[in-house]
Design an enzyme around this catalytic site. Structure first.
Site, PDB file in Angstrom:
ATOM      1  N   ASP A 290      42.912  37.849  41.891  1.00 39.37           N
ATOM      2  CA  ASP A 290      44.082  37.440  42.667  1.00 39.37           C
ATOM      3  C   ASP A 290      43.670  36.855  44.018  1.00 39.37           C
ATOM      4  OD1 ASP A 290      46.764  37.175  43.276  1.00 39.37           O
ATOM      5  OD2 ASP A 290      47.252  39.291  42.988  1.00 39.37           O
TER       6      ASP A 290
ATOM      7  N   ASP B 206      54.586  34.467  39.720  1.00 36.14           N
ATOM      8  CA  ASP B 206      55.097  35.834  39.845  1.00 36.14           C
ATOM      9  C   ASP B 206      56.535  35.918  39.369  1.00 36.14           C
ATOM     10  OD1 ASP B 206      52.867  37.085  40.728  1.00 36.14           O
ATOM     11  OD2 ASP B 206      53.364  36.975  42.851  1.00 36.14           O
TER      12      ASP B 206
HETATM   13  C1  DGJ Z   1      50.268  38.942  43.295  1.00 34.97           C
HETATM   14  C2  DGJ Z   1      50.183  38.754  41.817  1.00 34.97           C
HETATM   15  O1  DGJ Z   1      50.652  37.491  41.468  1.00 34.97           O
HETATM   16  C3  DGJ Z   1      50.939  39.849  41.109  1.00 34.97           C
HETATM   17  O2  DGJ Z   1      50.948  39.626  39.733  1.00 34.97           O
HETATM   18  C4  DGJ Z   1      50.296  41.148  41.451  1.00 34.97           C
HETATM   19  O3  DGJ Z   1      49.015  41.207  40.919  1.00 34.97           O
HETATM   20  C5  DGJ Z   1      50.268  41.359  42.953  1.00 34.97           C
HETATM   21  N1  DGJ Z   1      49.692  40.235  43.640  1.00 34.97           N
HETATM   22  C6  DGJ Z   1      49.505  42.590  43.316  1.00 34.97           C
HETATM   23  O4  DGJ Z   1      49.353  42.739  44.660  1.00 34.97           O
END
Ligand code: DGJ
Length: 730
Positions: free
Chosen positions: A479, A549
């Site tokens: 991430d 997301d």
């Molecule tokens: C952003 C990501 O896109 C989410 O799927 C998740 O992993 C969060 N960060 C976790 O902090």
């Protein structure tokens, strides 16, 4: 097919599957662009370059000809300062402070295959016979600077890969102020400009606008390719659509700040420029040093956007992505992020994994919150050791519990970041991007580690490798959750501060190269707050990406449709999540959520233990169904049938490469009273074959499905509806 050099005319003809690209060493060594489009048997200058004395378009000294101006010459790698007033491809500052450089042809070489780009992601060949490369060296006599332009043409594709390398062949230091990767000068402006724009949670929405005089550009200044603009643009001929018309695609194999633009000049020519964003960039080159620009992948399609996308999909799936997962079906995962956020226990994780196992899920992914003291997003990034209070049995203990259930175990990391509240930051406050005498801006309470520094890259590589080696980990979600600010490095001298952002990318790529090679059995998925770094650069290291997301099925139609313009479906992570949806509060059926997620690389992201028995049955069916179509979705050809950007309905389909099987999805967002009877015309099937629709048992010819289409049952009512058709050759 291949690259043909005409010695007399000094023309190079690059011939791909259905495309030709022609350039010429013109006059006193200027590299002119002659043609890019449908494949030609031979180029004989039917559309000859013409020159007249144009007012205010000056004449380069050596030409001694009032009709010749670089301002009117279509060029391959133009500069500024000697009669071309359009946007240049490069700008160099010499020792005396001036910025005029005059690049002329010096030599060329043609060879089979495609060279790798040192330290940078790039498409590749597996066999030298797949492609041919033209390497042209340009030289500025005054400074000794050389530029090597690389053009690779793939024999079985409609792709030209381009890049440039600037070599300081002089004795004095120079500064590179602008170093783009590709420039194409079209001799008209009858185009629309297509871009993929958006924001967090609504990434890669299609925007199509007519070109107009002046510059139309997209760019990122965020240090990442960004949610806001994807490093891609296309020029579409007026009237070009999904399956017909001429399209020129430009995709940039880079994950940092970029610029992509089209400039319509005074004579209605269009110049396309693509490369590292020159904004806040410069690079010092000592004598003998060189600067390698990243790669631009240019695709020509005369079968509309669909043809362009399928060319990108096939290339990026098979000759950009690497590693053992490249050609393998990807596991169906369940991720605990939306199920628990930071609030989990080993027992809860095991329960979710167990529920997943009963439904047919193959991989469990432990998301954020397993390390340091991370119980919320304010702390511990950089402290890549397990939180024993939360997971007393360690990562290995948990992974083993998950493995015992028959599921693989995956882990979330965010290696590029550091929390102010972390052991790492307390020990190394200078390891983050920052500039002296200015506060450090935070975002999500975190700072960006300075990956332009070798020591930082090394330490983080070791820390992440340690975590990955500590347990049986088969998948990693990588991430990256903020944009860069105060882009400066404590390790660079003043004159090199503006190198920081690109050096960061080189550092990141080297860390990714090391970790993905050290752990070849791990499937890596990239992520940046969802799709903030969904770009070809990262795909070289990690063959799939968390698309957004936003997991709402309706939002996903536009997000996945837009993403599919360039990126292969196998790379598009898509999860079924809970309702009301956590991002937009919408309630959609399990069927529609499944249909949207099955149109990508399927996963689940909800507390499976909370599903009703009925929902569990539905999910079980979905998973079994997806396993049956997985090869077609992940490795088949993708056809977009109805655009969510044009109306209430979306449809797309996946066709097995031998055209024996297909699966089509239809979505209707809102119900309408007294709606017309709808139909969907299928694409990509063999019109001479006969197919059966599994859901109805009915049999139709491929031609009938293509031209007459399939009816949408009038009984389909209510909001957020979906249908799926499984199509098999009879
Ligand atoms: C952003 C990501 O896109 C989410 O799927 C998740 O992993 C969060 N960060 C976790 O902090």
């Amino acid at each position: 097919m291949g690259i043909f050099f005409n010695e007399e005319q000094k023309t190079f003809h690059l011939q791909g599957k259905d495309t030709s690209y022609v350039l010429q060493v013109y006059g006193d060594g200027y590299l002119a662009h002659l043609y890019w489009g449908k494949r030609l048997r031979q180029y004989r200058h039917s559309n000859t370059l013409q020159f007249v004395d144009r007012a205010f378009s000056g004449n380069p000294f050596s030409a001694k000809d009032r009709t010749f101006s670089l301002d009117t010459l279509p060029q391959e790698y133009p500069g500024y300062g000697n009669t071309d007033f359009r946007a240049p491809a490069y700008e160099l500052q010499h020792k005396n402070g001036t910025t005029v450089t005059d690049l002329r042809y010096e030599k060329h070489e043609i060879f089979d295959g495609k060279p790798r780009l040192e330290g940078l992601p790039a498409v590749y060949t597996e066999d030298n016979q797949e492609a041919a490369t033209l390497e042209i060296t340009l030289k500025d006599q005054a400074s000794g600077v050389k530029v090597i332009l690389l053009y690779t043409v793939f024999h079985d594709r409609n792709v030209i890969a381009r890049s440039a390398r600037i070599i300081n062949g002089g004795i004095d230091q120079i500064s590179v102020l602008r170093a783009l990767s590709a420039n194409v000068d079209f001799r008209d402006d009858e185009f629309d400009f297509l871009q993929l724009s958006g924001a967090w949670g609504r990434e890669r929405y299609m925007e199509r606008n007519s070109l107009r005089p002046g510059i139309q550009s997209i760019e990122s200044r965020r240090g990442a390719s960004s949610h806001q603009q994807n490093p891609f643009m296309a020029l579409l001929r007026k009237g070009a659509g999904e399956e017909s018309g001429e399209v020129f695609g430009f995709s940039f194999v880079y994950s940092g700040s970029f610029l992509a633009q089209a400039e319509v000049d005074q004579f209605h020519n269009t110049r396309v420029s693509l490369g590292i964003n020159p904004f806040d960039f410069s690079w010092v080159l000592e004598s003998g040093e060189s600067f390698q620009c990243p790669e631009a992948i240019m695709v020509h399609s005369h079968e509309g956007l669909g043809g362009m996308s399928r060319t990108y999909h096939d290339l990026y799936r098979s000759r950009l992505a690497r590693g053992q997962y490249r050609d393998k079906e990807r596991p169906i995962l369940v991720n605990n992020w939306e199920a628990t956020y930071f609030d989990f226990t080993p027992e809860k994780i095991e329960e979710i994994a167990k529920a997943g196992q009963e439904l047919g899920i193959e991989l469990f992914v432990l998301d954020d919150g397993w390390f340091g003291k991370r119980n919320d997003d304010k702390t511990s990034l950089g402290d890549w050791f397990v939180n024993k209070e939360k997971l007393p049995g360690g990562l290995d203990g948990l992974a083993e519990r998950v493995n015992r259930l028959g599921l693989q175990f995956g882990l979330w990391v965010e290696p590029e970041m550091v929390s102010e509240d972390s052991e790492l930051y307390r020990k190394h406050p200078d390891w983050c991007l920052h500039v002296p005498n200015h506060d450090r801006s935070t975002s999500r309470d975190q700072l960006v580690l300075d990956f332009s520094r070798e020591d930082v890259c090394k330490a983080i590589t070791e820390a992440i490798a340690g975590a990955l080696a500590s347990a049986p980990i088969q998948y990693v979600k990588w991430d990256m959750n903020r944009s860069m600010t105060e882009i400066g490095s404590a390790a660079l001298p003043p004159e090199r501060q503006r190198e920081t952002a690109h050096r960061y990318m080189l550092g990141l790529y080297s860390v990714m190269e090391t970790l993905t090679s050290e752990f070849p059995d791990i499937l890596f998925e990239s992520c940046s707050g969802g799709g903030g770094r969904f770009d070809p650069g990262i795909l070289y290291y990690m063959p799939q990406t968390w698309t957004s997301d936003n997991t709402d099925a309706v939002s996903r139609l536009k997000i996945q449709y837009g993403t599919s313009l360039v990126y292969p479906v196998i790379a598009i992570g898509a999860h079924v999540s809970a309702v009301p949806n956590h991002q937009v509060d919408r309630i959609t059926s399990m069927g529609t959520r499944g249909a949207a997620a099955m149109s990508g690389n399927l996963g689940y992201e909800l507390d499976l233990t909370e599903l009703t028995e009925q929902e569990k049955e539905k999910v079980k069916e979905q998973i079994a169904f997806y396993k049956g179509i997985r090869t077609i979705v992940q490795f088949g050809d993708f056809y977009r049938l109805k655009s969510p950007f044009e109306g209430n309905e979306t449809a797309w389909m996946f066709v097995k490469q031998d055209k024996s099987e297909a699966v089509a999805f239809f979505f209707r967002v809102l119900a309408e009273p007294n709606a017309p009877f709808g139909r969907v015309k299928l694409h990509g099937l063999d019109e001479d074959k006969t197919y059966q629709i599994a859901e109805t048992g009915q049999v139709y010819g491929g031609d009938e499905l293509a031209h007459s289409g399939l009816s949408i049952p009038a009984s389909l009512n209510g909001d957020f509806q979906s249908l799926v058709w499984r199509i098999k050759e009879q």
